[in-house]
Enzyme design. Structure first.
Site, PDB file in Angstrom:
ATOM      1  N   TYR A  56       0.833  -1.198   0.000  1.00  0.00           N
ATOM      2  CA  TYR A  56       0.000   0.000   0.000  1.00  0.00           C
ATOM      3  C   TYR A  56       0.868   1.248   0.000  1.00  0.00           C
ATOM      4  O   TYR A  56       2.075   1.203   0.232  1.00  0.00           O
ATOM      5  CB  TYR A  56      -0.924  -0.021   1.221  1.00  0.00           C
ATOM      6  N   ASN A 126     -15.827   4.660   1.375  1.00  0.00           N
ATOM      7  CA  ASN A 126     -16.567   4.569   0.112  1.00  0.00           C
ATOM      8  C   ASN A 126     -17.527   5.731  -0.142  1.00  0.00           C
ATOM      9  O   ASN A 126     -17.492   6.327  -1.223  1.00  0.00           O
ATOM     10  CB  ASN A 126     -17.301   3.225   0.036  1.00  0.00           C
ATOM     11  N   ASN A 152     -20.663  -2.340  -9.835  1.00  0.00           N
ATOM     12  CA  ASN A 152     -21.215  -2.993  -8.651  1.00  0.00           C
ATOM     13  C   ASN A 152     -20.315  -2.838  -7.435  1.00  0.00           C
ATOM     14  O   ASN A 152     -20.624  -3.353  -6.373  1.00  0.00           O
ATOM     15  CB  ASN A 152     -21.430  -4.489  -8.923  1.00  0.00           C
ATOM     16  N   ARG A 175     -19.548  -6.356 -15.208  1.00  0.00           N
ATOM     17  CA  ARG A 175     -19.044  -7.536 -15.906  1.00  0.00           C
ATOM     18  C   ARG A 175     -20.105  -8.614 -16.096  1.00  0.00           C
ATOM     19  O   ARG A 175     -19.967  -9.450 -16.977  1.00  0.00           O
ATOM     20  CB  ARG A 175     -17.855  -8.132 -15.138  1.00  0.00           C
ATOM     21  N   TYR A 239      -9.281   6.016  -9.180  1.00  0.00           N
ATOM     22  CA  TYR A 239      -9.231   5.908  -7.725  1.00  0.00           C
ATOM     23  C   TYR A 239      -8.958   4.479  -7.263  1.00  0.00           C
ATOM     24  O   TYR A 239      -8.915   4.193  -6.061  1.00  0.00           O
ATOM     25  CB  TYR A 239     -10.535   6.428  -7.099  1.00  0.00           C
ATOM     26  N   TRP A 265      -7.185   9.803  -4.030  1.00  0.00           N
ATOM     27  CA  TRP A 265      -6.950   8.958  -2.861  1.00  0.00           C
ATOM     28  C   TRP A 265      -7.592   9.685  -1.698  1.00  0.00           C
ATOM     29  O   TRP A 265      -7.143  10.762  -1.308  1.00  0.00           O
ATOM     30  CB  TRP A 265      -5.449   8.767  -2.646  1.00  0.00           C
TER      31      TRP A 265
END
Length: 330
Positions: A56, A126, A152, A175, A239, A265
């Site tokens: 990360y 989120n 989704n 997808r 993102y 970010w």
């Protein structure tokens, strides 16, 4: 304070299943400006896993406890701004994969009464990312279109739920065909399969390349497909990188169409934005979560002692929503 808590800890980076371990630790009485929070719930986010793996953008001093977000209740406070019983979330990384965490008061955000703590535990990342995607790159005209892949995903679903507040229309790519109606029922204006045929249908619906913003969390061909749907001078924002493939931008859109390519970010926004702005936006988001106008799907809740089961659930094909640690009320 003689009580003990339980936390996950890693002493070296690597596969989370292999390097994470459960340990007891003594709880500390908060000093001036500190708050002891008893955790209620904490999500298992990709960023948490990447942190444990050492891949990360932030490297923790080891040993460390993961956890970038969560919801808890104040158990003891050395700050006049928080009292025992207050429900809070964390605006900065706060070692939330634990029964308790001791944090500076200025990293906390007090929640409104009546908010679902499980939904609140997922508020920091989120919904705030979706808000910044929609509002952080300029104010769009009413009925402007935004296009996004990974329709989704948790962020994309938050975009779909927030966009009507700003008069913005969403076109999402997915997808799997079975997701189309589900996202339309959630409030999406259009949903297509993320392939050449779906992108052709999207371009027809938009009457050409007319989207104002593109939100990319996949990379590769999917990111390029979004770029081709943007109008001149529009902005393409990355993102995430689910496919681990780079965003390759042809010269033409940059030179002749003035397409702007940006990244987001949410951690950097929290760190760099004025605190008043951060708290104002989280206040608005918390109200929407409390009113169930923004809801994230929950797949399963796990006791922290079953952390390997929780980690395994993340990779199971039938997972449908977020996986969280849930801490029983003592």
């Amino acid at each position: 304070m003689s009580q003990t808590g339980t936390r996950l800890i890693f002493r070296q980076t690597g596969n989370p299943t292999e390097v994470l371990e459960l340990e007891k630790f003594p709880l500390t009485t908060p000093g001036a400006g500190e708050v002891l929070v008893r955790m209620i719930a904490a999500p298992l986010n990709p960023a948490d896993l990447n942190t444990v793996e050492g891949t990360y953008g932030v490297k923790l001093a080891l040993p460390a406890t993961p956890g970038i977000e969560g919801c808890g209740v104040v158990e003891a406070s050395g700050s006049p701004d928080y009292s025992p019983g207050d429900h809070v979330i964390f605006l900065k990384r706060s070692a939330t994969w634990a029964s308790h965490t001791l944090v500076p008061a200025d990293v906390l955000f007090k929640l409104p009464a009546g908010i679902d703590p499980i939904q609140a535990a997922m508020l920091k990342v989120n919904p705030a990312t979706a808000w910044q995607l929609l509002r952080g790159f300029g104010t769009l005209e009413p009925d402007a279109w935004v296009v996004q892949n990974a329709g989704n995903s948790a962020v994309s679903r938050c975009v779909i739920q927030l966009a009507p507040r700003f008069g913005i229309k969403t076109l999402s790519f997915v997808r799997r065909p079975e997701l189309i109606q589900e996202l339309l029922d959630l409030g999406a204006d259009a949903v297509f399969i993320d392939d050449d045929d779906g992108r052709a249908k999207a371009k027809e619906l938009l009457a050409g390349a007319n989207a104002s913003l593109a939100f990319n969390s996949v990379g590769g061909d999917s990111a390029l497909g979004l770029l081709k749907l943007l109008k001149d001078g529009a902005t393409h924002i990355t993102y995430g990188a689910m496919s681990r493939r780079p965003v390759t931008v042809p010269n033409g859109p940059l030179i002749f169409r003035d397409i702007i390519v940006r990244g987001l970010w949410i951690t950097k926004w929290i760190e760099n934005a004025p605190l008043e702005e951060v708290r104002r936006i989280y206040g608005e988001l918390a109200e929407r979560v409390a009113a169930e106008e923004v809801v994230q799907k929950v797949d399963s809740l796990h006791d922290i002692k079953d952390f390997r089961k929780a980690l395994a659930r993340l990779d199971e094909r039938d997972r449908d929503g977020k996986v969280l640690f849930h801490f029983p009320t003592p």
